[in-house]
Design a protein around this motif. Structure first.
Motif, short mmCIF file in Angstrom:
data_model
loop_
_atom_site.label_atom_id
_atom_site.label_comp_id
_atom_site.label_asym_id
_atom_site.label_seq_id
_atom_site.Cartn_x
_atom_site.Cartn_y
_atom_site.Cartn_z
N GLU A 185 0.83 -1.20 0.00
CA GLU A 185 0.00 0.00 0.00
C GLU A 185 0.87 1.25 0.00
O GLU A 185 1.92 1.29 0.62
CB GLU A 185 -0.89 0.02 1.24
CG GLU A 185 -1.96 -1.05 1.26
CD GLU A 185 -2.62 -1.14 2.61
OE1 GLU A 185 -3.78 -0.75 2.73
OE2 GLU A 185 -1.96 -1.60 3.55
N SER B 274 -6.26 3.96 3.35
CA SER B 274 -7.50 4.44 2.76
C SER B 274 -8.27 5.30 3.77
O SER B 274 -8.52 4.87 4.90
CB SER B 274 -8.37 3.26 2.34
OG SER B 274 -9.64 3.71 1.93
N SER C 276 -11.26 5.78 3.83
CA SER C 276 -12.52 5.11 4.14
C SER C 276 -12.39 4.13 5.30
O SER C 276 -13.39 3.64 5.81
CB SER C 276 -13.03 4.37 2.90
OG SER C 276 -12.12 3.37 2.51
N ASP D 50 -13.94 10.46 3.55
CA ASP D 50 -14.60 9.28 2.99
C ASP D 50 -15.03 8.30 4.08
O ASP D 50 -15.19 7.12 3.82
CB ASP D 50 -13.66 8.56 2.02
CG ASP D 50 -13.22 9.46 0.89
OD1 ASP D 50 -14.06 10.26 0.45
OD2 ASP D 50 -12.07 9.38 0.47
N MET E 118 -15.29 -0.30 5.07
CA MET E 118 -14.47 -1.27 4.39
C MET E 118 -14.44 -2.61 5.13
O MET E 118 -13.54 -3.40 4.93
CB MET E 118 -13.04 -0.75 4.27
CG MET E 118 -12.92 0.55 3.52
SD MET E 118 -12.90 0.28 1.77
CE MET E 118 -11.27 -0.42 1.59
N ASP F 149 -14.67 -2.60 -1.52
CA ASP F 149 -13.59 -1.68 -1.89
C ASP F 149 -13.68 -1.33 -3.37
O ASP F 149 -13.79 -2.20 -4.22
CB ASP F 149 -12.23 -2.33 -1.60
CG ASP F 149 -11.08 -1.37 -1.80
OD1 ASP F 149 -9.94 -1.83 -1.80
OD2 ASP F 149 -11.34 -0.16 -1.96
N SER G 57 -11.33 -0.16 -5.11
CA SER G 57 -10.08 -0.54 -5.76
C SER G 57 -9.76 -1.97 -5.33
O SER G 57 -9.42 -2.22 -4.18
CB SER G 57 -8.95 0.41 -5.35
OG SER G 57 -7.75 0.05 -5.99
N GLY H 76 -9.39 5.34 -7.26
CA GLY H 76 -8.98 4.44 -6.19
C GLY H 76 -7.62 4.81 -5.63
O GLY H 76 -7.02 5.82 -5.96
N LEU H 77 -7.14 3.93 -4.73
CA LEU H 77 -5.86 4.16 -4.08
C LEU H 77 -4.72 3.63 -4.93
O LEU H 77 -4.87 2.60 -5.59
CB LEU H 77 -5.83 3.48 -2.71
CG LEU H 77 -6.78 4.02 -1.66
CD1 LEU H 77 -6.68 3.18 -0.39
CD2 LEU H 77 -6.47 5.47 -1.34
#
Length: 530
Positions: free
Chosen positions: A265, A269, A271, A278, A283, A289, A291, A325-326
Motif C-alpha cells: 500500500e 485508505s 474510508s 470518505d 471497508m 472496496d 479498488s 482508487g488508491l
C-alpha cells in the motif's frame, strides 16, 4: 500464508494480507537520555495507535506488549489486542510519560535479556490460555528493542545473554538505536519512505540493527511500518509482459515473461478511518472496496493474481482524471520459497524494466486477469491499470477508467488569449503565493491524530482479555489502575528457593490477586534455580 497463521485448503482470505505478527516493544533508555526521548516517543506511539486501533476492516495488528528497561525490566503492558483498545494503550503510554527522567542508577547487565525472556514467557502463556479469536494463530513474535545506547553494543549484549535461550517463537529480533539528530531533509521526504527504516546491518544471531532519529515524524514512520504486510511466504502479483523470444503476437502472449512482485500500500485508505472525508464508505467487507487490486491479490493462493501488460503509453498520455482508487506499489518479490538465483534474476529484470520505462518516458497499460473460480456462462469483468515507473526500484499501480465508467465531459478547449485585465489580476494573485518545488505531505497536518484520540478515548468492549479475566474471576478484583502483567515475571536474580519472587517493579498490588493463576504454571515455567 504467513508465519504465525494456520494453513487451510481453500484460498487465503483477505485478512491474511493485513495481519501482522504480535509485537513486543522493549524501551531500553538510560538516564539522562530518557528526558530527551520520552516526549517524542510517547507522542509518536499515541499518534500511531490512534490510527492502528481505529482502522476498520481486517485487523492490521493482533497483539502488542510493552516493557521498560532502566535499572531493571518492568512490564508496563501485557499482551493485549490492538484493534479497538486505544483507551488501554493510551493509559500505558501515559504511564510511560511519568517514568523517572532524571537522576542516575546502576543498570543491571541482565535486565535487557530478562525483559526479552519475560516477554517470551508472557507470550507463551497468553497463547496457552486464550481459546478464542485470532490469537490462536499467533505462534511467532517480533521483538523490537528501542535503545539510546550504541546499537552494536546492545546487539552484542543480547547475543551473549540469549545464546542459551530458546528463541524458536521469535520471528524477528531487532535493535533500533535512537540517535540525537533531528529530521533533516524533511522537504524531500515522503510518508512511508523506509530510508530510515532500512536494516543497516545484520549481526551474529540474526539480530537486525537500524537507527532512527529522535523526532516524532521519524518514530511515527518507523511504527507505521508495522501496518505493512511483511509476509514472505508467497508473492502476490505476476506481471506478464510479451516475450521477445516469440515474433508471433499470439505466441508472445501465451508465453509471456513473468515478473514476480509483492504488493504494498502507498496510503491508508481514508474510508478505513472515522471522521475523514470518505469515512462513510465502510471497508469491513473487502468486496466493498472500489479498488480491488489488494483484495484480489490477497485472495489468490494456488494461482497468483496476474496483471497482463497489453500496451505501452506515453507518460503524458494519461489524464489524471481517468484514474481512480488508491495507488499501490509493486516491487520485486522477496518470497523465501523461490531459490536465490530466481530471486536475483527476477529483481534484475524488474529494475531493468523501471530503468527502461523512465528512459523511454513510457507507462504500461495492464489488464487484471480474473481468478479461475469455476465455470460461468457470464464473462467476468476486467479491471485495467496504468503502471508508472519510479526513481526508486518500484512501480506505481493505479486503476484506470474504462468506457463503461465514463460520464460525458463536454468541456471546450481552454481559450489561448484570456482578457488582459483578468490575466493581470490573476497573475498578481498567484505571485503572492509561496512556491514549493514538491508537495510534502509530512508538512500538511489534518489533525486526524487528535480527532481519533478524542473519539477513541472511551474503552471499546472489554478491556481485559480472556486470560486476564480468568485471573480476575479466581483471585478477586484488581484494586489499581496501574497495568501489570498477569503471569509471573522472571526474577531479577536467581531465586535461592522454589518460591516465586516477583520484583518490586512488577509486583501486583494484592498478594492474592495473581496467586491462583500462577500456581498452575509455576512448576513447569519457573523451575527452581540451580
Amino acid at each position: 500464508m504467513y508465519p504465525g497463521q494456520t494453513t487451510g485448503k481453500g484460498p487465503s482470505t483477505p485478512t491474511q494480507i493485513y495481519q501482522q505478527p504480535p509485537r513486543l516493544l522493549i524501551v531500553h533508555i538510560a538516564l539522562p537520555s530518557w528526558a530527551d526521548i520520552c516526549s517524542n516517543l510517547c507522542e509518536a506511539l499515541q499518534n500511531f495507535f490512534s490510527l492502528a486501533c481505529s482502522l476498520m476492516g481486517p485487523s492490521r495488528m493482533s497483539l502488542f506488549s510493552l516493557y521498560m528497561v532502566q535499572n531493571q525490566h518492568e512490564c508496563l503492558l501485557p499482551f493485549v489486542q490492538v484493534k479497538g483498545n486505544f483507551a488501554r494503550l493510551r493509559a500505558c503510554i501515559s504511564e510511560l510519560r511519568m517514568l523517572q527522567r532524571e537522576g542516575c542508577f546502576r543498570p543491571q547487565g541482565t535486565s535487557l535479556q530478562l525483559a526479552v525472556e519475560d516477554g517470551l514467557q508472557q507470550f507463551k502463556q497468553y497463547n496457552r490460555h486464550v481459546t478464542t479469536g485470532a490469537a490462536l494463530t499467533c505462534t511467532s513474535l517480533e521483538i523490537t528493542v528501542l535503545t539510546s545506547q550504541p546499537g552494536k553494543e546492545v546487539v552484542k549484549q543480547l547475543e551473549e545473554g540469549l545464546k542459551d535461550t530458546d528463541l524458536i517463537r521469535v520471528r524477528r529480533l531487532q535493535v533500533v538505536e535512537i540517535t540525537k539528530g533531528v529530521l533533516e531533509g524533511m522537504d524531500s521526504a515522503s510518508p512511508g519512505e523506509e530510508s530510515s527504516n532500512d536494516e543497516s546491518s545484520i549481526l551474529g544471531t540474526d539480530i537486525d540493527l537500524q537507527t532512527i532519529d529522535n523526532d516524532i515524524v521519524s518514530m511515527e514512520i518507523f511504527f507505521k511500518a508495522w501496518l505493512h504486510n511483511s509476509g514472505t511466504d508467497q508473492e502476490y502479483i505476476h506481471l506478464l509482459l510479451p516475450s521477445r523470444a516469440f515474433s508471433n503476437i499470439s505466441r508472445a502472449r501465451d508465453n509471456p515473461m513473468c515478473l514476480k512482485c509483492d504488493l504494498q500500500e502507498r496510503l491508508l485508505s481514508p474510508s478505513l478511518l472515522p471522521g475523514t472525508a470518505d469515512g462513510s464508505l465502510r471497508m469491513d467487507d473487502p468486496k466493498g472496496d472500489f479498488s480491488t487490486l489488494y483484495q484480489m491479490a490477497s485472495q489468490s493462493s494456488a494461482s497468483r493474481y496476474k496483471l497482463r501488460v497489453i500496451k505501452a503509453l506515453k507518460s503524458s498520455g494519461v489524464c489524471e482524471s481517468l484514474t481512480y482508487g488508491l495507488p499501490f506499489i509493486l516491487r520485486p518479490t522477496s518470497c523465501w520459497q523461490l531459490d536465490w538465483d530466481e530471486l536475483e534474476t527476477n529483481q534484475h529484470h524488474f529494475h531493468a524494466l523501471c530503468h527502461s520505462l523512465l528512459k523511454r518516458e513510457w507507462l504500461l497499460l495492464a489488464k487484471g486477469e480474473p481468478l479461475s473460480g469455476g465455470h460461468s456462462l457470464r464473462e467476468p469483468t476486467s479491471t485495467f491499470y496504468v503502471i508508472l515507473p519510479s526513481r526508486s526500484p518500484t512501480l506505481l499501480v493505479k486503476a484506470v477508467a474504462t468506457r463503461e465508467l465514463m460520464l460525458p465531459s463536454p468541456f471546450p478547449l481552454l481559450p489561448e488569449d484570456p482578457p488582459e485585465d483578468s490575466l493581470k489580476i490573476v497573475e498578481s494573485t498567484l505571485d503572492c503565493l509561496e512556491l514549493e518545488p514538491t508537495y510534502n505531505p509530512l508538512q500538511v497536518c489534518s489533525h486526524l491524530y487528535s480527532y481519533l484520540s478524542s473519539t477513541s478515548a472511551k474503552p471499546q468492549g472489554q478491556l481485559h482479555s480472556s486470560w486476564e479475566s480468568r485471573a480476575l474471576r479466581k483471585g478477586g478484583q484488581l484494586q489499581t489502575n496501574r497495568i501489570r502483567a498477569t503471569v509471573a515475571p522472571l526474577p531479577m536474580t536467581p531465586a535461592p528457593s522454589r518460591a516465586l519472587k516477583m520484583p518490586a517493579a512488577c509486583k501486583a498490588p494484592s498478594e492474592g490477586f495473581f496467586q491462583p493463576f500462577m500456581e498452575e504454571e509455576a512448576e513447569e515455567e519457573y523451575p527452581s534455580a540451580p
